[in-house]
Design an enzyme around this catalytic site. Sequence first.
Site, PDB file in Angstrom:
ATOM      1  N   GLY A  59      18.356 -21.651  35.594  1.00 33.47           N
ATOM      2  CA  GLY A  59      19.157 -22.227  36.629  1.00 33.47           C
ATOM      3  C   GLY A  59      20.052 -21.036  37.175  1.00 33.47           C
ATOM      4  O   GLY A  59      20.288 -19.978  36.649  1.00 33.47           O
ATOM      5  N   CYS A  86      15.855 -19.059  29.441  1.00 32.86           N
ATOM      6  CA  CYS A  86      16.979 -18.579  30.522  1.00 32.86           C
ATOM      7  C   CYS A  86      18.059 -19.133  30.320  1.00 32.86           C
ATOM      8  O   CYS A  86      18.735 -19.229  29.196  1.00 32.86           O
ATOM      9  CB  CYS A  86      16.411 -18.430  31.817  1.00 32.86           C
ATOM     10  SG  CYS A  86      17.546 -17.109  32.647  1.00 32.86           S
ATOM     11  N   TYR A  87      18.542 -19.823  31.446  1.00 28.41           N
ATOM     12  CA  TYR A  87      20.048 -20.989  31.495  1.00 28.41           C
ATOM     13  C   TYR A  87      19.614 -21.850  30.376  1.00 28.41           C
ATOM     14  O   TYR A  87      20.485 -22.190  29.615  1.00 28.41           O
ATOM     15  CB  TYR A  87      20.217 -21.688  32.907  1.00 28.41           C
ATOM     16  CG  TYR A  87      21.193 -22.594  33.015  1.00 28.41           C
ATOM     17  CD1 TYR A  87      22.619 -21.837  33.280  1.00 28.41           C
ATOM     18  CD2 TYR A  87      21.156 -23.705  32.452  1.00 28.41           C
ATOM     19  CE1 TYR A  87      23.874 -22.502  33.484  1.00 28.41           C
ATOM     20  CE2 TYR A  87      22.229 -24.497  32.525  1.00 28.41           C
ATOM     21  CZ  TYR A  87      23.648 -23.976  32.855  1.00 28.41           C
ATOM     22  OH  TYR A  87      24.706 -24.615  32.870  1.00 28.41           O
ATOM     23  N   HIS A 173      11.659 -15.418  31.270  1.00 26.36           N
ATOM     24  CA  HIS A 173      10.982 -16.369  32.055  1.00 26.36           C
ATOM     25  C   HIS A 173       9.349 -16.030  31.628  1.00 26.36           C
ATOM     26  O   HIS A 173       8.742 -15.215  32.455  1.00 26.36           O
ATOM     27  CB  HIS A 173      11.105 -16.348  33.334  1.00 26.36           C
ATOM     28  CG  HIS A 173      12.234 -16.718  33.917  1.00 26.36           C
ATOM     29  ND1 HIS A 173      12.817 -17.812  34.246  1.00 26.36           N
ATOM     30  CD2 HIS A 173      13.508 -15.940  34.241  1.00 26.36           C
ATOM     31  CE1 HIS A 173      14.107 -18.158  34.715  1.00 26.36           C
ATOM     32  NE2 HIS A 173      14.626 -16.792  34.537  1.00 26.36           N
ATOM     33  N   GLU A 175       7.211 -18.178  32.243  1.00 20.90           N
ATOM     34  CA  GLU A 175       6.265 -18.700  33.098  1.00 20.90           C
ATOM     35  C   GLU A 175       5.727 -17.893  34.423  1.00 20.90           C
ATOM     36  O   GLU A 175       4.638 -18.118  35.005  1.00 20.90           O
ATOM     37  CB  GLU A 175       6.997 -20.296  33.953  1.00 20.90           C
ATOM     38  CG  GLU A 175       8.032 -19.836  34.517  1.00 20.90           C
ATOM     39  CD  GLU A 175       9.519 -19.549  34.092  1.00 20.90           C
ATOM     40  OE1 GLU A 175      10.606 -19.550  34.522  1.00 20.90           O
ATOM     41  OE2 GLU A 175       9.510 -19.354  32.642  1.00 20.90           O
ATOM     42  N   ASP A 231      -7.616 -31.924  49.956  1.00 19.19           N
ATOM     43  CA  ASP A 231      -6.919 -33.011  49.278  1.00 19.19           C
ATOM     44  C   ASP A 231      -7.303 -34.355  49.684  1.00 19.19           C
ATOM     45  O   ASP A 231      -7.733 -35.164  48.818  1.00 19.19           O
ATOM     46  CB  ASP A 231      -5.508 -32.893  49.677  1.00 19.19           C
ATOM     47  CG  ASP A 231      -4.762 -31.774  49.485  1.00 19.19           C
ATOM     48  OD1 ASP A 231      -5.397 -30.729  48.318  1.00 19.19           O
ATOM     49  OD2 ASP A 231      -3.866 -31.173  50.140  1.00 19.19           O
ATOM     50  N   LYS A 370      -2.346 -28.261  43.875  1.00 23.27           N
ATOM     51  CA  LYS A 370      -3.269 -27.859  44.774  1.00 23.27           C
ATOM     52  C   LYS A 370      -4.494 -27.364  43.951  1.00 23.27           C
ATOM     53  O   LYS A 370      -5.874 -27.510  43.817  1.00 23.27           O
ATOM     54  CB  LYS A 370      -3.025 -26.604  45.612  1.00 23.27           C
ATOM     55  CG  LYS A 370      -4.052 -26.552  46.751  1.00 23.27           C
ATOM     56  CD  LYS A 370      -4.748 -27.431  47.529  1.00 23.27           C
ATOM     57  CE  LYS A 370      -3.778 -27.712  48.745  1.00 23.27           C
ATOM     58  NZ  LYS A 370      -4.239 -28.599  49.905  1.00 23.27           N
TER      59      LYS A 370
END
Length: 514
Positions: A59, A86-87, A173, A175, A231, A370
């Site tokens: 954050g 992190c945060y 991070h 990710e 989609d 997606k």
Amino acid sequence: MTPTAGDDTVLVLDFGAQYAQLIARRVRECHVYSEVVPYDVDPEAVRARGARALILSGGPASVYEPAAPVLDPRLLNLGIPVLGLCYGQQAMARVLGGQVEPTGVREYGRTALSAEIQSVLFRDLPAEQTVWMSHGDTVTAAPPGAKVTAWTQAAPVAGFEDPARGLYGVQFHPEVAHTPRGLDLLKNFLYDAAGCRPNWTSMSIIEEQEAAVRAQVGDAHVLCALSGGVDSSVAALLVHRAIGDRLTCVFVDTGLLRHGEAEQVEETFRRDFKVDLVHVKAADRFLDRLAGVTDPEVKRKAIGTEFIRVFEEVARDHGDARFLVQGTLYPDVVESGGKQTATIKTHHNVGGLPEQMHLELVEPLRLLFKDEVRRVGVELGLPEDVVLRQPFPGPGLAVRIVGEVTAERLETLRAADRILLEEVRRAGLDAELWQWFAVLPVVRTVGVMGDGRTYAYPVVVRAVTSEDAMTADFARLPWEVLERISTRVVGEVPGVNRVAYDVTSKPPGTIEWE
């Protein structure tokens, strides 16, 4: 769309992170279902969901700011593993009695990290590795009972673990792609610490959604909003598997499509689908609805409303159908805003829908990214040219004309966009790009053509690379390709005398201009 009881669920608590959606997506890459919830979620709601683990996102705030999000300590006592990033790590450390300080030394970007490879998170990972940092405050003392498992030159506690309580934190991070072994760390948490099973797969999604669709619509007749994109095509095939001939697809030609697109969509549909198709030609009514409209949010809502009115008219001609299938995705829902989320832009199929509707929505892809939709499409046997088709916004070219939409401006933009599509494909770059398109700002610029002064439109070229549209980077197109595009657009499209290239990533920009 909701996961079934057979899916292990990991909830990502969003503390205002730029990467919250990316965390959920990475967890799903590990074949574990994940979704994002507000940081102040009720612990009892977490318990009721049967969540297998929690991940606390990063954050932008400092834990010392008066209005900074505060972690509810009850979330750490639910008996399920928790990973703070992190945060999220700092919030955990502070609640658990550790020490967090604004040391004055910040880490941003790639950072060398040392790790204890006998720990749970860093097992089978290198003792020395590169990670992506972005922080000001630093955990300087781990919580009582926790062991320090990673450190950097500026962060003495870049990782800590308390396996007995199932509590884990890292300052970096994992990710993001800039942390090369980040996905492996997440797998260690998901599989070893949380005991999650990798059962979130394309086939499991198909089977779950077939059952959900049958339960929702019963024996009713159903319409599907088909645009020809991946989609709506995947949604149509999935629902058709569930209810068969009780599905009718409706393709609405809004007049806001690209060059030759209406014909291409119908040809592809007739070739690849065995479903009833209704082709509605409604260009005039959409242009009438957009007359005098310049605000992009008003445009999207006007188009969303008109779409629904068309579908309601078709429904009355098809046994008074009361269900409408849409290819709504998770990013559409997130960007359209809600109670806990800022509105980035209203998607015509989410926040752009009218308040009064006579059709009940069926959205089997609503919680998918997606890339997940494309994998489901492959599993369903959708042709490659449909699965890999670049995304095209539901409002079409209306949101690529920055200003009022008119028939003349649509033709100008269509012609420029056709040239861009041709040149990118000619250069063999289409497989590398997420989207590439032309934008027409309704402004005039001075130019010189044939020794005479011109006062005409500029065209902006936009090309981006991405994995899921939540984040994107501008594509580094070769200069010779840009030169050919510019020369052709200015030379072949009346009313255009300038071409510019957009070099903005997302964030801070969005992929579309409106």
